[in-house]
Design an enzyme around this catalytic site. Structure first.
Site, PDB file in Angstrom:
ATOM      1  CE  LYS A 121      82.253  73.644  94.758  1.00 54.63           C
ATOM      2  NZ  LYS A 121      82.271  72.217  94.397  1.00 54.63           N
ATOM      3  CE  LYS A 205      88.905  75.830  96.694  1.00 55.57           C
ATOM      4  NZ  LYS A 205      88.321  74.589  97.062  1.00 55.57           N
ATOM      5  CE  LYS A 208      89.808  69.511  89.521  1.00 50.84           C
ATOM      6  NZ  LYS A 208      88.846  68.742  90.332  1.00 50.84           N
TER       7      LYS A 208
HETATM    8  P1  AMP Z   1      88.661  69.076  93.957  1.00 53.73           P
HETATM    9  O1  AMP Z   1      89.463  69.494  92.789  1.00 53.73           O
HETATM   10  O2  AMP Z   1      87.877  70.212  94.563  1.00 53.73           O
HETATM   11  O3  AMP Z   1      87.847  67.847  93.746  1.00 53.73           O
HETATM   12  O4  AMP Z   1      89.715  68.709  95.090  1.00 53.73           O
HETATM   13  C1  AMP Z   1      90.373  67.459  95.137  1.00 53.73           C
HETATM   14  C2  AMP Z   1      91.430  67.450  96.227  1.00 53.73           C
HETATM   15  O5  AMP Z   1      92.422  68.466  95.981  1.00 53.73           O
HETATM   16  C3  AMP Z   1      90.875  67.747  97.631  1.00 53.73           C
HETATM   17  O6  AMP Z   1      91.592  66.977  98.574  1.00 53.73           O
HETATM   18  C4  AMP Z   1      91.167  69.201  97.803  1.00 53.73           C
HETATM   19  O7  AMP Z   1      91.268  69.571  99.171  1.00 53.73           O
HETATM   20  C5  AMP Z   1      92.507  69.338  97.093  1.00 53.73           C
HETATM   21  N1  AMP Z   1      92.694  70.704  96.612  1.00 53.73           N
HETATM   22  C6  AMP Z   1      91.929  71.358  95.684  1.00 53.73           C
HETATM   23  N2  AMP Z   1      92.383  72.611  95.488  1.00 53.73           N
HETATM   24  C7  AMP Z   1      93.462  72.756  96.305  1.00 53.73           C
HETATM   25  C8  AMP Z   1      94.374  73.827  96.558  1.00 53.73           C
HETATM   26  N3  AMP Z   1      94.266  74.995  95.929  1.00 53.73           N
HETATM   27  N4  AMP Z   1      95.376  73.623  97.455  1.00 53.73           N
HETATM   28  C9  AMP Z   1      95.497  72.426  98.097  1.00 53.73           C
HETATM   29  N5  AMP Z   1      94.672  71.381  97.905  1.00 53.73           N
HETATM   30  C10 AMP Z   1      93.662  71.532  97.031  1.00 53.73           C
END
Ligand code: AMP
Ligand code: TRP
Length: 344
Positions: A121, A205, A208
């Protein structure tokens, strides 16, 4: 779900968080939300919209507020029941920031310098990254341990942060000669969907923050948009193999098979048993149909909830009060353990 690596003998409790940095997507749904929904039936669960984490990168204040309500609404649309699970916003409970400071004095610089998410990041110019971005994983440890949570459902990308949370818990317990004070929280990562990749690049991956909206399926996308994004997903001209070994080196194909398996709650091999030998002209429409039938009820419920922000706010007020009631006595104990005035 036992926790053999710690002498902690308190109750089992589940905690997890999602950042309000934009519409939640299929990766969040398969990697996190579906696990949250299953756990609410078996465990005491606390799920948090982590706005303090969101501001480690620049956010527009009005968008942050809207995204926070939207994330909470998505939790409920995905199937969380606010009467069962606690749903709240991180900044509404001061325990998170207070415990972060204390943990800042427990965590070591060297531990944080190894965090790959910070390196990703912060990019090339890490001198310009916020101090908060560097401290992000310490705040995450505080989130979990302010509730003495024992289990943390997350996607694969959070594995290293969870290891750091365990290191902080363990060091705190040793530093203050308080064996078993904090549990060593266990990540719950396994299962298909733990790592959903971008539809445009099977080596990255789904996220957002990807500038291309075609890279992800958002939980508020309508049926046509979902079908169009799957049709445009990057794959290759070969038919699907008949066993999972044949997916090696075919990232785009492997990702779509994995998404199908996660949505159908089956294995990659079972998907290939059905579709091996078929081309994407057959597989993509089948995947689109499955994705639409699974996600349409979620996006429909999300639309209804978004039309009634007052209801979301009521749920979040109630959630914050319930979260605070759990965290307050724990923070009191922490203050006493650390030796703060007035806490004995
Ligand atoms: P975040 O959107 O980064 O706050 O992620 C929130 C949750 O979603 C966390 O548990 C992440 O590990 C999961 N997560 C985010 N992106 C992915 C992805 N591409 N595949 C699987 N899990 C994800
Ligand atoms: N860092 C997590 C993510 O981006 C979100 C998060 C913050 C979290 N606090 C947490 C996840 C506590 C689990 C537990 O994916």
């Amino acid at each position: 779900m036992s926790n053999p690596s710690s002498s902690y003998n308190g109750p089992e409790r589940v905690f997890s968080g999602i950042q309000p940095t934009g519409a939640l997507h299929l990766g969040n749904y398969l990697g996190a939300l579906t696990k949250f929904v299953a756990l609410q039936h078996t465990h005491e669960c606390i799920f948090c919209v982590v706005d303090l984490h969101a501001i480690t990168m620049a956010q527009d204040p009005d968008k942050l507020r809207a995204n926070t309500r939207e994330a909470a609404a998505t939790f409920i649309a995905a199937g969380l029941d606010p009467k069962k699970a606690i749903i709240f916003v991180q900044s509404a409970v001061p325990a998170h920031t207070e415990l972060t400071w204390i943990f800042n004095c427990t965590a070591r610089m060297g531990w944080l310098e190894r965090m790959t998410q910070f390196k990703d990041k912060a990019g090339k110019d890490k001198e310009r990254a916020s101090v908060g971005l560097f401290d992000y994983p310490v705040l995450q440890a505080a989130d979990i341990l302010a509730y003495k949570a024992t289990h943390v459902p997350v996607g694969e990308d959070q594995k290293q942060h969870l290891e750091l949370s365990r290191d902080i818990a363990e060091r705190f317990n040793r530093q203050y000669d308080a064996p078993g004070f904090f549990p060593l929280p266990e990540p719950l990562i396994k299962g298909p969907g733990a790592r959903v990749m971008s539809l445009k690049d099977g080596t990255k991956k789904m996220s957002k923050s990807d500038p291309s909206d075609l890279s992800r399926i958002n939980l508020d996308d309508d049926a046509d948009t979902i079908a169009r994004k799957i049709k445009k997903a990057r794959t290759d001209p070969e038919p699907l193999p008949s066993d999972t070994g044949g997916l090696a080196g075919r990232d785009g194909a492997a990702n779509l098979v994995g998404i199908y398996a996660a949505l159908a709650q089956t294995s990659d091999q079972a998907v290939l048993d059905e579709f091996g030998g078929q081309g994407f002209g057959v597989f993509k429409p089948a995947l689109a149909e499955l994705a639409v039938s699974t996600l349409a009820p979620v996006s429909e419920k999300l639309r209804t909830l978004k039309a009634d922000p007052a209801q979301i706010d009521r749920i979040l007020h109630d959630g914050a009060a319930r979260a605070q009631a759990i965290a307050d006595p724990i923070i009191k104990e922490v203050r006493k353990t650390v030796g703060f005035w007035g806490a004995d």
